[in-house]
Write a protein that holds these residues in place. Structure first.
Motif: not given
Ligand SMILES: [Mn+2]
Ligand SMILES: [Mn+2]
Ligand SMILES: [Zn+2]
Ligand SMILES: [Zn+2]
Lengths: 139, 139
Positions: A33-42, A82-89, A102-108
């Motif tokens: 439903e929502k985009t998310f942030h992740f490390t490879i391990n997660e 470690q690297s953090y990735f984001d499915t919100n492009t 923890d990474l949290i999006d800030i709305d544009e």
DNA sequence: CAACAGTTTAGAACAGTTATAATGTAGAAA
DNA sequence: TTTCTACATTATAACTGTTCTAAACTGTTG
């Protein structure tokens, strides 16, 4: 929320053949439903939970890098652990909660566009990213 | 441009005894006209060039971390390859030249203060950092 | 100067990431 | 459908930046 043929298209356009391992990775990344942030391990943990088949670390890294290069994922620089990735492009900024890691999006719309009054000769701007580090209020 | 007693004070206030290895590290870090950015590897090379004595990697890491914790150095998040540090501890932002892998300060006056219209309940803002990635104009 | 707490050091250990090469498979051709 | 091949998967090794270890050493204090 995408279906299999959309994953196949994502993979093909990233230069990858649509194998069952890669489609599983797509499901975990994009069938949400929502985009998310992740490390490879997660991500690897998430994948193991959602399937009985095991997908090797090498395949996860390869697929993630192909998606990142194609722009289907973004890498967020936080620290050197470690690297953090984001499915919100989409173009957006982040809070980083140092207590929770923890990474949290800030709305544009919640950030005044960043104005920079200087340039580097011969270079063009590729991205402007704001990282707001936060911590527990009491500390 | 500081003298030895100022290095000793920096070390003491960071919880470190002023040994000759640590004072040498201080000289390389702080006895400069301008502030600069570095990776640990680059710093170790700089140290070797400026002295005949060898200083072990462990001592460099320990000293850098103590200075970072005390606020005499800042760590700049760029990517997960390695840590970048900054002897400029004032509030400022950065260009990152991806072609040259080079960090460049943006003067505080050259960036409109970043306005953020949202907060995270129970968290307070620790820092707001802007990273402007640039690349060669032609590419 | 003696005693001790803290420091330096070489090297081991560790974690995240990337490379390797043997085995397996998707997809095209026959 | 069967065959063929280029590409993919996998386990595991290698690599890199960083942290840890423990023995030898040194700054500081009494
Ligand atoms: Mn770090
Ligand atoms: Mn990276
Ligand atoms: Zn995000
Ligand atoms: Zn700087």
């Amino acid at each position: 929320m995408l279906n299999n043929s959309q994953y196949i298209e994502k993979l093909r356009s990233s230069g990858l053949r649509p194998t069952k391992q890669r489609i599983k990775i797509c499901e975990v990344l994009f069938n949400t439903e929502k985009t998310f942030h992740f490390t490879i391990n997660e991500l690897v943990k998430k994948i193991s939970k959602s399937t009985n088949d095991k997908i090797s670390l090498a395949t996860v890294y390869n697929t993630i890098h192909a998606f990142k290069n194609k722009g289907y994922l973004k890498e967020i620089p936080i620290n050197s652990d470690q690297s953090y990735f984001d499915t919100n492009t989409s173009h957006h900024h982040h809070f980083y909660d140092e207590s929770q890691r923890d990474l949290i999006d800030i709305d544009e719309a919640d950030v005044e566009p960043v104005k920079i009054y200087t340039r580097i000769p011969g270079k063009k701007i590729k991205s402007v990213e704001v990282l707001v580090k936060v911590e527990d209020d009491k500390s």
